[in-house]
Design a protein around this motif. Structure first.
Motif, PDB file in Angstrom:
ATOM      1  N   ARG A 344      25.991 -15.242 -13.056  1.00 18.71           N
ATOM      2  CA  ARG A 344      25.745 -14.296 -14.140  1.00 18.71           C
ATOM      3  C   ARG A 344      25.476 -12.882 -13.628  1.00 18.71           C
ATOM      4  N   VAL A 345      25.432 -12.712 -12.323  1.00 15.20           N
ATOM      5  CA  VAL A 345      25.094 -11.413 -11.735  1.00 15.20           C
ATOM      6  C   VAL A 345      26.369 -10.707 -11.273  1.00 15.20           C
ATOM      7  N   LYS A 346      26.475  -9.430 -11.648  1.00 19.26           N
ATOM      8  CA  LYS A 346      27.626  -8.616 -11.261  1.00 19.26           C
ATOM      9  C   LYS A 346      27.144  -7.368 -10.514  1.00 19.26           C
ATOM     10  N   ARG A 347      28.067  -6.762  -9.787  1.00 23.42           N
ATOM     11  CA  ARG A 347      27.756  -5.520  -9.087  1.00 23.42           C
ATOM     12  C   ARG A 347      28.854  -4.521  -9.382  1.00 23.42           C
ATOM     13  N   ASP A 348      28.464  -3.375  -9.945  1.00 26.74           N
ATOM     14  CA  ASP A 348      29.424  -2.329 -10.276  1.00 26.74           C
ATOM     15  C   ASP A 348      29.759  -1.556  -9.005  1.00 26.74           C
ATOM     16  N   SER A 349      31.009  -1.586  -8.594  1.00 26.61           N
ATOM     17  CA  SER A 349      31.403  -0.964  -7.329  1.00 26.61           C
ATOM     18  C   SER A 349      31.353   0.556  -7.378  1.00 26.61           C
ATOM     19  N   GLU A 350      31.342   1.137  -8.567  1.00 26.23           N
ATOM     20  CA  GLU A 350      31.261   2.592  -8.695  1.00 26.23           C
ATOM     21  C   GLU A 350      29.823   3.076  -8.734  1.00 26.23           C
ATOM     22  N   THR A 351      29.012   2.451  -9.568  1.00 23.28           N
ATOM     23  CA  THR A 351      27.617   2.878  -9.701  1.00 23.28           C
ATOM     24  C   THR A 351      26.705   2.216  -8.685  1.00 23.28           C
ATOM     25  N   MET A 352      27.170   1.139  -8.061  1.00 25.43           N
ATOM     26  CA  MET A 352      26.380   0.367  -7.096  1.00 25.43           C
ATOM     27  C   MET A 352      25.139  -0.252  -7.741  1.00 25.43           C
ATOM     28  N   VAL A 353      25.247  -0.546  -9.042  1.00 22.46           N
ATOM     29  CA  VAL A 353      24.166  -1.199  -9.780  1.00 22.46           C
ATOM     30  C   VAL A 353      24.455  -2.694  -9.867  1.00 22.46           C
ATOM     31  N   TYR A 355      23.746  -5.944 -11.894  1.00 24.86           N
ATOM     32  CA  TYR A 355      23.307  -6.130 -13.273  1.00 24.86           C
ATOM     33  C   TYR A 355      23.732  -7.501 -13.798  1.00 24.86           C
ATOM     34  N   VAL A 356      23.149  -7.862 -14.924  1.00 21.93           N
ATOM     35  CA  VAL A 356      23.474  -9.118 -15.596  1.00 21.93           C
ATOM     36  C   VAL A 356      24.163  -8.768 -16.912  1.00 21.93           C
ATOM     37  N   PRO A 357      25.444  -9.028 -17.053  1.00 18.08           N
ATOM     38  CA  PRO A 357      26.136  -8.723 -18.305  1.00 18.08           C
ATOM     39  C   PRO A 357      25.445  -9.390 -19.497  1.00 18.08           C
ATOM     40  N   GLY A 358      25.244  -8.610 -20.550  1.00 19.00           N
ATOM     41  CA  GLY A 358      24.612  -9.135 -21.752  1.00 19.00           C
ATOM     42  C   GLY A 358      23.105  -9.090 -21.738  1.00 19.00           C
ATOM     43  N   LEU A 359      22.494  -8.781 -20.566  1.00 17.29           N
ATOM     44  CA  LEU A 359      21.035  -8.768 -20.489  1.00 17.29           C
ATOM     45  C   LEU A 359      20.435  -7.676 -21.370  1.00 17.29           C
ATOM     46  N   ALA A 360      21.037  -6.499 -21.345  1.00 11.86           N
ATOM     47  CA  ALA A 360      20.520  -5.407 -22.171  1.00 11.86           C
ATOM     48  C   ALA A 360      20.513  -5.800 -23.645  1.00 11.86           C
ATOM     49  N   GLU A 361      21.594  -6.420 -24.085  1.00 12.19           N
ATOM     50  CA  GLU A 361      21.687  -6.830 -25.487  1.00 12.19           C
ATOM     51  C   GLU A 361      20.657  -7.911 -25.817  1.00 12.19           C
TER      52      GLU A 361
END
Length: 396
Positions: A344-353, A355-361
């Motif tokens: 469930r964990v992703k890493r944005d290669s541009e922002t280097m963040v 994150y967990v998709p859908g966690l904010a929602e």
């Protein structure tokens, strides 16, 4: 009345630059008696400090061997706060210490004892607690304008990238190299202002926060740290007021801080970029302004207190105790903080963040529904443990 306030700044890089920028803008650079920093080359202000012939020391002790200061500003890693604040007070300085106060109750109690013995004040730099907007609102609460408080909630979604967690050797750590308590986390650093704010607003006096009675705690991490980058907390005060705090760095969009405090006769609202306002049941409104716009008012409050010979500070050691106890209770409730499921964990290669998709929602939905993730249908969430905060932990 004094006309100037001699200052020693401990830590000139990172957050210390905000103090330097403020003093520079106020034409108060000449008030700086000295800088303490073991790596001054890391600060963008190094050349300006040198151009003003402000001496730089490698320790606070070495500064006091040759000079004095009315105010010591402690803007260093968490595990250095207590000893540096104590050294400053022992040498006659009042103290403005950055948040959090310290990493342990024992250190906080030592700071309190030295403060009482030396007669110096210790201000803890939770920004909003020094703002005139929050000060006015708290006065209105104490005068009963809204009736009794019922519940409050806050959500802060602030993405943090790889550089944030690599900024120091103590970021995201529980303890320092010599066992010093740190517990650097989203709730004890970047968004600590807003967890503390819920408690401070409900304190019985200007100098106190509401006392915690219990916490239901959910902690999670997506980043490779020892503490947590996501938390969901339901707290109860000793007056049985429910407070909810939701925060995460493991998100890919920014939101907040947003908070709401419900009273018998009115509700107070705030969302980042707007004004904090009260709305009564009959539709009457009162705006208190934006506390975030008074980010460095804490420095002005401390300087004015020294110039006027006043030792009363809006947010001192007592006001910071509830936040410290909250952090302690969180880690006791969840000593082994779980990672989000790897898939469930992703890493944005541009922002280097990371994150967990859908966690904010999910957290936004929890905020709206007054629930914790473990009380919803989140497959990754667990049911939080409720722990009591002993009344004897409050030494005042």
């Amino acid at each position: 009345m004094k006309e100037t306030c001699g200052i020693v700044l401990v830590g000139m890089a990172g957050y210390g630059e905000k103090y330097l920028n403020t003093l520079d803008g106020q034409k108060r650079f000449s008030w700086i008696n000295g800088i303490v920093d073991i790596h001054p080359e890391r600060s963008a202000y190094l050349d300006k400090i040198r151009s003003h012939n402000i001496p730089i020391y490698d320790s606070l002790e070495s500064f006091y061997e040759v000079d004095t200061a009315d105010l010591a500003i402690i803007s260093t890693p968490i595990h250095l706060h207590a000893q540096q604040a104590i050294t400053a007070m022992e040498n006659g300085s009042h103290v403005l210490c950055e948040k959090p106060m310290t990493g342990s109750l024992e250190e906080a109690e030592h700071m309190r004892q030295v403060r009482d013995r030396t007669g110096r004040f210790v201000a803890i730099g939770f920004n909003w607690s020094f703002s005139d907007s929050v000060h006015e609102w708290k006065q209105d609460i104490q005068q009963g304008l809204f009736g009794a408080p019922i519940r409050g909630r806050t959500i802060v979604l602030w993405p943090r990238d790889e550089a944030y967690y690599n900024r120091s050797n103590w970021a995201g750590k529980c303890y320092g190299p010599n066992g010093e308590p740190i517990f650097d986390s989203i709730a004890n650093n970047a968004t600590s202002h807003f967890f503390h704010h819920l408690l401070y607003a409900l304190g019985d006096t200007v100098e106190h926060s509401a006392k915690l009675h219990s916490l239901t705690t959910e902690l999670y991490r997506a980043n490779p740290i020892e503490t947590f980058d996501t938390c969901a907390i339901r707290a109860k005060t000793d007056q049985d007021i429910e407070l909810m705090f939701l925060a995460s760095h493991a998100v890919n969009r920014k939101h907040g801080p947003q908070f709401e405090m419900v009273f018998e006769r009115a509700t107070i609202y705030y969302n980042a970029g707007g004004n904090m306002k009260a709305v009564w049941l009959d539709g009457t409104e009162k705006s208190y302004g934006d506390p975030e716009s008074e980010h460095m008012h804490k420095l002005d409050v401390c300087i004015q207190a020294i110039l006027q010979g006043d030792s009363d500070i809006r947010c001192g050691i007592e006001a910071a105790y509830s936040h410290l106890l909250g952090i302690k209770s969180m880690h006791e409730a969840v000593p082994d903080i779980p990672f989000f499921p790897p898939d469930r964990v992703k890493r944005d290669s541009e922002t280097m963040v990371t994150y967990v998709p859908g966690l904010a929602e999910t957290l936004m939905e929890c905020y709206q529904e007054h629930t914790l993730p473990g009380e919803s249908n989140c497959s990754w969430a667990y049911t939080g443990q409720t722990t009591d905060v002993p009344d004897e932990d409050y030494p005042y």
